[in-house]
Design an enzyme around this catalytic site. Sequence first.
Site, PDB file in Angstrom:
ATOM      1  N   ARG A   1       2.574   3.530   7.880  1.00  9.73           N
ATOM      2  CA  ARG A   1       1.844   4.792   7.965  1.00  9.73           C
ATOM      3  C   ARG A   1       0.763   4.811   6.910  1.00  9.73           C
ATOM      4  NH1 ARG A   1       7.351   8.441   7.633  1.00  9.73           N
ATOM      5  NH2 ARG A   1       8.369   7.373   9.361  1.00  9.73           N
TER       6      ARG A   1
ATOM      7  N   ASP B   1      -1.330   7.926   4.867  1.00 10.41           N
ATOM      8  CA  ASP B   1      -1.267   9.376   4.665  1.00 10.41           C
ATOM      9  C   ASP B   1      -2.504  10.106   5.168  1.00 10.41           C
ATOM     10  OD1 ASP B   1       1.146   9.319   3.519  1.00 10.41           O
ATOM     11  OD2 ASP B   1       0.445   9.543   1.453  1.00 10.41           O
TER      12      ASP B   1
ATOM     13  N   TYR C   1      -4.059  -3.118  -0.285  1.00 10.26           N
ATOM     14  CA  TYR C   1      -4.714  -1.813  -0.342  1.00 10.26           C
ATOM     15  C   TYR C   1      -5.946  -1.915  -1.231  1.00 10.26           C
ATOM     16  CZ  TYR C   1      -1.070   0.807   2.058  1.00 10.26           C
ATOM     17  OH  TYR C   1      -0.215   1.305   3.018  1.00 10.26           O
TER      18      TYR C   1
ATOM     19  N   ARG D   1      -1.375   4.739  -4.605  1.00 15.31           N
ATOM     20  CA  ARG D   1      -2.148   5.800  -5.266  1.00 15.31           C
ATOM     21  C   ARG D   1      -1.620   6.129  -6.662  1.00 15.31           C
ATOM     22  NH1 ARG D   1      -2.068  10.199  -0.639  1.00 15.31           N
ATOM     23  NH2 ARG D   1      -2.807  11.519  -2.351  1.00 15.31           N
TER      24      ARG D   1
END
Lengths: 245, 245
Positions: B51, B53, B111, B198
């Site tokens: 997933r 966000d 990422y 994050r």
Amino acid sequence: MRNIKMVVQYDGSRYKGFQRLKDNDMTIQGKIETVLCKMTDEPIEIIGSGRTDMGVHAYGQVVNFKTLSKDSTSKIQKYLSEYLPEDIVIKSVEEVEDRFHSRYNAKTKIYLYRIDNNKVCNPFTRKHSIHLEKKLDLELMKEASEYLLGEHDFTSFASSKSKKKSNIRTIDSISIQEKNDLVEVYIEGNGFLYNMARIIVGALIDVGHKKITPEDIKTMLENKNRSLSSDTAPAKGLYLYKVKY
Amino acid sequence: MRNIKMVVQYDGSRYKGFQRLKDNDMTIQGKIETVLCKMTDEPIEIIGSGRTDMGVHAYGQVVNFKTLSKDSTSKIQKYLSEYLPEDIVIKSVEEVEDRFHSRYNAKTKIYLYRIDNNKVCNPFTRKHSIHLEKKLDLELMKEASEYLLGEHDFTSFASSKSKKKSNIRTIDSISIQEKNDLVEVYIEGNGFLYNMARIIVGALIDVGHKKITPEDIKTMLENKNRSLSSDTAPAKGLYLYKVKY
């Protein structure tokens, strides 16, 4: 009166262009003047190095204005950054000599045009570049660009709406490169007629797609006839990149 | 049934995240499935590599789905590009062996986090990066990132909402570089807990701003306590960059 010079960056997507129109129209000049008038309580008018059309962006538009305000340049910058929308950014503010004029004193301008030449359109740059799926031949485009360098009558590369006394301009350099997955075309010249940067890019794209040959650019220049040259490339790929003084 | 693998790029700004929620919610999965169902007349369900966000972007999300359709991969890609919104782009479509599963078979994920670290916020990247006016010390950030490499219990770097059996993950590499006026942080690992990328970036920013020292990252890891580590960096700077199989 103090004379203040500012470098302005903007995303032109939402705007009807740089030049102020009617009071409620969305223009870059209108937005900046409204904030400056509010700040100084004076009827401030900013002078831009030139207009940019509806939808055209800027990395380094230069403006200047006269004011009686005694605020420091950093205070002016802070005030503007607080009250301007996020898509208009003041990169620098400095006090300059009285006779500085952002339009008359400009020696050359550099325009940048961005083309997403990938098979599928990059969603992160789609609002600030044009997408051309068909591969461009950059070597042919570079060859074609050579014909445009130097002093020429650019009648074929100006909108027929252009009403200048002379269409003679000088192009100092055209650079075409692939960078970060985008084809970037930089054009530096001493002056640009109405739509000139976008028509030059339109012609270079036709060369890159082999619709015309590099030599056809030479013929286009010689024709001095707008209707015999290429289409105007869309506004959203164009940036006023830098103004040199 | 054929098994189709696709690489998907999306601008997450308008979406509630990747995972399908209720019927009319704006999700990446929902948008893609709607088009595929229409195309195939089958109840297609896509499996994502993971997933993302609300507000998180992707350069290279990988999904797969089973279908009875006999359409060629290029026809599928064309159909999707016609009916998907412009901010969701199918980069590639290929038929893969039946046992390929985009989530279970993923070896590592990369990422990317983008930070506009200039004095004023660049209007062209403002929706896809965060703006930090205060200069980051990249050397300190690089030093700090070393402590995160290898296998660790990342409890301190996972949302307290994370409900995984084990919080042990391996980070293979973290690269921090300045590119095109943006600070880019790439993090590659074999798995990421909820908000882990994050929170890592949030901690590295604290180091870069000298709020904490590189050694504090080591202490954070050892604490195994989310409430003692840094804030979660905002979603809009994060991209699922690549999934490796």
